[in-house]
Design an enzyme around this catalytic site. Sequence first.
Site, PDB file in Angstrom:
ATOM      1  N   GLU A 243     -13.365  -4.581 119.546  1.00 22.81           N
ATOM      2  CA  GLU A 243     -12.274  -5.381 118.698  1.00 22.81           C
ATOM      3  C   GLU A 243     -12.840  -6.556 118.039  1.00 22.81           C
ATOM      4  O   GLU A 243     -12.251  -7.500 117.742  1.00 22.81           O
ATOM      5  CB  GLU A 243     -11.186  -5.773 119.673  1.00 22.81           C
ATOM      6  CG  GLU A 243     -10.383  -4.455 120.672  1.00 22.81           C
ATOM      7  CD  GLU A 243      -9.501  -4.925 121.655  1.00 22.81           C
ATOM      8  OE1 GLU A 243      -9.112  -5.999 121.632  1.00 22.81           O
ATOM      9  OE2 GLU A 243      -8.839  -3.861 122.079  1.00 22.81           O
TER      10      GLU A 243
ATOM     11  N   GLU B 188      -9.524   5.934 123.043  1.00 22.57           N
ATOM     12  CA  GLU B 188      -8.634   5.277 124.327  1.00 22.57           C
ATOM     13  C   GLU B 188      -7.233   5.633 123.883  1.00 22.57           C
ATOM     14  O   GLU B 188      -6.229   5.012 124.083  1.00 22.57           O
ATOM     15  CB  GLU B 188      -8.575   3.821 124.497  1.00 22.57           C
ATOM     16  CG  GLU B 188      -9.954   3.309 124.381  1.00 22.57           C
ATOM     17  CD  GLU B 188     -10.048   1.512 124.456  1.00 22.57           C
ATOM     18  OE1 GLU B 188      -8.944   0.953 124.583  1.00 22.57           O
ATOM     19  OE2 GLU B 188     -11.099   1.071 124.040  1.00 22.57           O
TER      20      GLU B 188
END
Length: 579
Positions: free
Chosen positions: A348, A455
């Site tokens: 991220e 994910e």
Amino acid sequence: MKVGTEACSLLFITILLSLISGLGVHSLSYDYSATTKCLAEPERAQYGGGIIVNPGFDHNIEGWSVFGKGSIKERISNEGNRFIVAHNRTQPLDCFSQKVQLRKGMLYTFSAWFQVNEGSDIVSVVFKTKGTELLRGGQVIANHGCWTLLKGGIAANFSSPVEILFESKNSTVDIWADNISLQPFSKKQWRSLQDASIERVRKRRVRFQITHVNETALKGATVIARPVKLNFPFGCGMNHYILTNKDYQNWFVSRFKYATFTNEMKWYSTEKKQGVENYTISDAMLKFTKENGISVRGHNIFWDDPKYQPEWVKTLTPGDLKKAAAKRMESVVSRYRGQLIAWDVMNENLHFHFYEDKLGENASAEAYATAYELDPKPKMFLNEYNTIEYSGDEASSPGNYMNKIKEILSFPRAAGMSAGIGLQGHFASGQPNLAYMRSGLDLLATAGLPIWLTEVSVDPQPSQAEYLEEVLREGYSHPAVEGIIMFSGPAQAGFNATTLADENFKNTPAGDVVDKLIQEWGTGPNTATADGRGIVDISLHHGDYDVTVTHPLIHSPVTMNLTVKKDFSLRTIHLKMRT
């Protein structure tokens, strides 16, 4: 191809490996073309502009109006190209606009070329309903001196006229636009195009021609192709409950050959107290996956979100953080060297900057380079959320993602590193915006790097199973996607967002969807019968197969190994059988 025979009768089996078209004719195709380059002249409008009136401004600014304050006008470049300009702006949404009618259930792909008169700024496409709601369909960083493509879209969950607007938060710049397109697709068209893409990029049709030695066709021969190993990675998140729960083990192993440990490799799991490392759980999970032929993605080396650092890390001085981070890198990457297929290196990194803020602007690039030096085999991924899920998140837009991955790859010590694009795919409540998702994949594909959905999850809601299927099909059908991992699983393992099996390991509706797709994408046996010419055509997903051929005249089956590749060439194999 490897072929083995068991002699039972005298015959020839001719296997023609050929790509057979077999694709239906579609009245409308999807334009996957995209570029993230800034071009001297804009490319043509996709779909001829679709439902946009005067998309290339061949008729001055007919069909376009002023929204807000400011002015609009047509300009002509030195090369004779016509485009529209919004100037004298005072508010972000002061621009040119056009009204269109949206229909519920339709997907609308948008594209346009933008430039600003000075510097650079983010330009967004916005759809304004009759009320005050503003729906964002994507954004791009527009520059002065060249044209940049904005590609996006929306999924309409209502029928209503809307006004297409363009936003630049810097209201002092003029916005230039050209070759604007909005193309509608029905859900039926979209699904048909997905199926056609799957047939084209994931499968090959294999032809078996089965005859006697005298070349008489063996009508009624049965061909069964059983997959041994499929080439497309489709997997699932896994957590520590797998070590003690036999039902969870059986559930996972019977479905998946790829996994990502959800938390067990993360720094806050392996070093809760400074200097006290404990890899017991992740080691045991990796041992389990090896024993069951499951490939693992490493997740993750660092997480850039400040709140997900180990508690003791949050208080370190920059100097101590640098030492601790170097020790963490050496420890986890060296421990699992050669055992993983990928690493999420700086998780991220578009939304958060914990390490850059503490260690300097090259902290992320340094991490990728060091991980590559310690273990050059795995692909090193930039793993991010909202790049394809949510069109309103500027931080992780496809354009910003591309800029970050280029920055990492341009770092001198990263030369030669095998990199990957990791898109988490956490979809919130509501209809997934597949038009935006696909456009983002189109843009990211221009990097030429493998793309994985890393994910995938869909928030709980009445249509969760339906929406999960839509997202998974969209990923599988896109030519640039090379793997999919879901962050989902059974309730007994604590998966309460996208739950695939209840406490008794009975499938949820979402679990039924996953099992259906696993079967559809090639895990089940493919059976077909020869026609009067002795010909059998089977469409097989790329991978390795055990093939069995039976016929009443053959006392024992004929067996062979078959590898179906994306680019395999036409060849003929003759098998001579004796009774």
